[in-house]
Write a protein that holds these residues in place. Structure first.
Motif, PDB file in Angstrom:
ATOM      1  N   MET A  34      -5.102   1.366   3.140  1.00 34.40           N
ATOM      2  CA  MET A  34      -4.061   0.652   4.218  1.00 34.40           C
ATOM      3  C   MET A  34      -3.520   1.603   5.273  1.00 34.40           C
ATOM      4  N   ALA A  35      -3.253   2.798   4.711  1.00 28.27           N
ATOM      5  CA  ALA A  35      -2.356   3.496   5.401  1.00 28.27           C
ATOM      6  C   ALA A  35      -2.622   4.914   5.428  1.00 28.27           C
ATOM      7  N   GLU A  36      -2.111   5.810   6.297  1.00 29.78           N
ATOM      8  CA  GLU A  36      -2.422   7.165   6.175  1.00 29.78           C
ATOM      9  C   GLU A  36      -1.136   8.058   5.979  1.00 29.78           C
ATOM     10  N   ASP A  37      -1.186   9.067   4.982  1.00 30.28           N
ATOM     11  CA  ASP A  37      -0.102   9.930   4.745  1.00 30.28           C
ATOM     12  C   ASP A  37      -0.052  10.856   5.786  1.00 30.28           C
ATOM     13  N   ALA A  38       1.063  11.090   6.706  1.00 35.61           N
ATOM     14  CA  ALA A  38       1.234  11.841   7.859  1.00 35.61           C
ATOM     15  C   ALA A  38       1.050  13.313   7.666  1.00 35.61           C
ATOM     16  N   GLU A  39       1.301  13.799   6.495  1.00 32.55           N
ATOM     17  CA  GLU A  39       1.319  15.253   6.220  1.00 32.55           C
ATOM     18  C   GLU A  39      -0.378  15.373   5.665  1.00 32.55           C
ATOM     19  N   GLU A  40      -0.835  14.599   4.993  1.00 28.36           N
ATOM     20  CA  GLU A  40      -2.423  14.847   4.665  1.00 28.36           C
ATOM     21  C   GLU A  40      -3.161  14.798   6.107  1.00 28.36           C
ATOM     22  N   ALA A  41      -2.872  13.664   6.793  1.00 26.07           N
ATOM     23  CA  ALA A  41      -3.464  13.479   7.942  1.00 26.07           C
ATOM     24  C   ALA A  41      -3.478  14.909   8.750  1.00 26.07           C
ATOM     25  N   HIS A  62      -2.109   1.102  -6.463  1.00 21.89           N
ATOM     26  CA  HIS A  62      -2.580  -0.133  -7.293  1.00 21.89           C
ATOM     27  C   HIS A  62      -2.883  -1.465  -6.279  1.00 21.89           C
ATOM     28  N   TYR A  63      -1.882  -1.391  -5.403  1.00 20.57           N
ATOM     29  CA  TYR A  63      -2.163  -2.562  -4.582  1.00 20.57           C
ATOM     30  C   TYR A  63      -3.172  -2.379  -3.434  1.00 20.57           C
ATOM     31  N   GLU A  64      -3.771  -1.264  -2.835  1.00 14.36           N
ATOM     32  CA  GLU A  64      -4.869  -1.056  -2.240  1.00 14.36           C
ATOM     33  C   GLU A  64      -6.099  -1.430  -3.124  1.00 14.36           C
ATOM     34  N   ARG A  65      -5.926  -1.154  -4.346  1.00 12.80           N
ATOM     35  CA  ARG A  65      -7.082  -1.396  -5.210  1.00 12.80           C
ATOM     36  C   ARG A  65      -7.602  -2.889  -5.323  1.00 12.80           C
ATOM     37  N   ALA A  66      -6.167  -3.424  -5.853  1.00  9.32           N
ATOM     38  CA  ALA A  66      -6.457  -4.719  -5.875  1.00  9.32           C
ATOM     39  C   ALA A  66      -6.869  -5.586  -4.717  1.00  9.32           C
ATOM     40  N   ARG A  67      -6.323  -5.034  -3.566  1.00  7.10           N
ATOM     41  CA  ARG A  67      -6.585  -5.778  -2.180  1.00  7.10           C
ATOM     42  C   ARG A  67      -8.136  -5.769  -2.024  1.00  7.10           C
ATOM     43  N   ILE A  68      -8.826  -4.768  -2.226  1.00  4.86           N
ATOM     44  CA  ILE A  68     -10.421  -4.540  -1.987  1.00  4.86           C
ATOM     45  C   ILE A  68     -10.798  -5.423  -2.826  1.00  4.86           C
ATOM     46  N   VAL A  69     -10.333  -5.503  -3.991  1.00  4.47           N
ATOM     47  CA  VAL A  69     -11.016  -6.747  -5.019  1.00  4.47           C
ATOM     48  C   VAL A  69     -11.316  -7.860  -4.468  1.00  4.47           C
ATOM     49  N   PRO A 110       7.039 -19.843  -9.539  1.00  9.14           N
ATOM     50  CA  PRO A 110       5.880 -20.094  -8.430  1.00  9.14           C
ATOM     51  C   PRO A 110       6.750 -20.151  -6.919  1.00  9.14           C
ATOM     52  N   ARG A 111       7.959 -20.215  -6.619  1.00  8.17           N
ATOM     53  CA  ARG A 111       8.514 -20.381  -5.580  1.00  8.17           C
ATOM     54  C   ARG A 111       8.907 -19.074  -4.809  1.00  8.17           C
ATOM     55  N   LEU A 112       8.954 -17.950  -5.663  1.00  5.83           N
ATOM     56  CA  LEU A 112       9.618 -16.804  -5.565  1.00  5.83           C
ATOM     57  C   LEU A 112       8.635 -16.131  -4.344  1.00  5.83           C
ATOM     58  N   ALA A 113       7.457 -16.320  -4.335  1.00  6.49           N
ATOM     59  CA  ALA A 113       6.659 -15.769  -3.160  1.00  6.49           C
ATOM     60  C   ALA A 113       7.009 -16.502  -1.706  1.00  6.49           C
ATOM     61  N   GLN A 114       7.247 -17.661  -1.840  1.00  3.58           N
ATOM     62  CA  GLN A 114       7.851 -18.289  -0.554  1.00  3.58           C
ATOM     63  C   GLN A 114       9.267 -17.819  -0.167  1.00  3.58           C
ATOM     64  N   LEU A 148       1.139 -12.531  -1.283  1.00  5.57           N
ATOM     65  CA  LEU A 148       2.187 -11.761  -0.281  1.00  5.57           C
ATOM     66  C   LEU A 148       1.411 -10.889   0.599  1.00  5.57           C
ATOM     67  N   ASP A 149       0.240 -10.835   0.753  1.00  8.03           N
ATOM     68  CA  ASP A 149      -0.535  -9.717   1.413  1.00  8.03           C
ATOM     69  C   ASP A 149      -0.266  -9.954   3.075  1.00  8.03           C
ATOM     70  N   SER A 150      -0.129 -11.313   3.578  1.00  7.68           N
ATOM     71  CA  SER A 150       0.260 -11.224   4.970  1.00  7.68           C
ATOM     72  C   SER A 150       1.770 -11.376   5.291  1.00  7.68           C
ATOM     73  N   ALA A 151       2.582 -11.083   4.180  1.00  7.62           N
ATOM     74  CA  ALA A 151       4.024 -10.821   4.444  1.00  7.62           C
ATOM     75  C   ALA A 151       4.654  -9.569   4.356  1.00  7.62           C
ATOM     76  N   LEU A 152       3.950  -8.810   3.354  1.00  2.00           N
ATOM     77  CA  LEU A 152       4.405  -7.400   3.129  1.00  2.00           C
ATOM     78  C   LEU A 152       3.866  -6.564   4.195  1.00  2.00           C
ATOM     79  N   ARG A 153       4.875  -5.446   4.790  1.00  2.00           N
ATOM     80  CA  ARG A 153       4.515  -4.500   5.757  1.00  2.00           C
ATOM     81  C   ARG A 153       3.965  -3.479   5.352  1.00  2.00           C
TER      82      ARG A 153
END
Length: 352
Positions: A88-95, A178-185, A252-256, A226-231
């Protein structure tokens, strides 16, 4: 009396001899006459050359098709978003390090692409960061050598193999969160590449340890809510993510609540976003804290004594005890991270 003139007969020209000016011979009579090759030899030679050229062409095409031939493709012909990218993102130093390497030594490792049916371009399987770095160098320098990319043509049998190629490349070259792995799943299941998230997780991460696969499974709940909410979700640490995943299951209401807070405050970086998440989770814990037990007057009748705990094992800062059918873990090292790891291990053990 008139003088008679003696006539000398002209010697006949030998067979095969050539005559030059004034009838002089230019070749000896012993020179063998030139002969034209037989037609059948010409046909045989032509057939052999044609067969060799056809075999070479077939081998060349097979090498290209089987990914054994390195192609040089224009960057414009490579579709970077052919798959839902796991990174989802690039590390500036690695890039920057990658750009410096490409500038100094050129591209050392080809990317992997797949031909797009009915189109002239290619879909990217692996090598997203290399393509991005080359595009940045071309824009920065205007050098034409950064406008092409070395690539191997792959032929994935289906969508499963395409996603596996991408994930394996990233797992080896640069670890995903772990988030990127879960997202592709989640995204692979949504696209219908796999029948379910469970099937996608088991297939895409079949080679990782079971405990890590269980943690990825915990992050799936965060992605779905939370995929659409997290930046800055890729910055979510393993410990914080497992804690958040547990609270999302319990409340259940925590996400909201988190989505509303993130929308209202619009965090500018990962640190600010983490503070909002921590605050929302802490508020939930305070709300759900149990009320203090009412004071009960001491009873005069005898109470049956409880079974004393039995110590099973001890480590620095940690003690494991058993009391009847209960296990107790106590000590300074019994923190939230240990609890999350233990929960993941138990989950994997029960699933197995």
């Amino acid at each position: 009396m008139a003088k008679r003139k003696r006539l000398t007969p002209v010697e006949p020209t030998p067979l095969g001899a050539e005559t030059g000016p004034a009838g002089l011979e230019t070749k000896s009579m012993f020179t063998a006459p030139s002969r034209r090759a037989a037609p059948i030899a010409d046909v045989a030679a032509g057939a052999a050359a044609s067969a060799a050229l056809e075999e070479l062409s077939d081998r060349w095409e097979a090498a290209r098709r089987d990914g054994k031939l390195v192609l040089e493709l224009p960057l414009e012909q490579v579709e970077l978003n052919h798959l839902v990218r796991d990174r989802m993102a690039e590390d500036a130093e690695e890039a920057q390090a990658l750009r410096d390497s490409l500038r100094a030594r050129g591209q050392q490792t080809p990317i992997e692409v797949v031909a797009l049916p009915g189109r002239a371009g290619y879909g990217l399987l692996s090598g997203w960061r290399r393509c991005r770095a080359l595009a940045a160098l071309r824009e920065e320098t205007g050098d034409a050598r950064f406008g092409t990319v070395l690539a191997l043509l792959r032929r994935p049998e289906d969508g499963h193999a395409a996603y596996l190629a991408m994930i394996e490349e990233n797992e080896i070259r640069a670890n995903l969160s772990h988030y990127e792995r879960a997202r592709i799943v989640v995204k692979a299941a949504e696209r219908g590449i796999f029948n379910s998230e469970k099937d996608a997780l088991a297939t895409l991460f079949a080679s990782v340890p079971r405990a890590r696969r269980s943690k990825i499974n915990s992050f799936i709940g965060i992605v779905k809510t939370l995929d659409s909410a997290l930046r800055f979700p890729e910055a979510l640490s393993e410990r914080a993510g497992l804690d958040l995943a547990q609270q999302l299951r319990d409340r259940p209401r925590l996400a909201q609540e988190i989505s509303a807070a993130l929308k209202a405050e619009a965090p500018a970086d990962a640190g600010a976003e983490r503070e909002i998440l921590t605050r929302c989770m802490a508020a939930g814990r305070a709300e759900e804290a149990p009320a203090p037990a009412p004071q009960v007057e001491s009873q005069t009748h005898a109470v049956e004594p409880k079974e004393p705990p039995k110590t099973l094992a001890q480590w620095p800062g940690l003690t494991l005890r058993r009391r009847g059918a209960q296990l107790e873990i106590s000590g300074p090292a019994a923190d939230a991270e240990l609890g999350a790891d233990l929960a993941a291990w138990l989950s994997a053990r029960m699933e197995g």
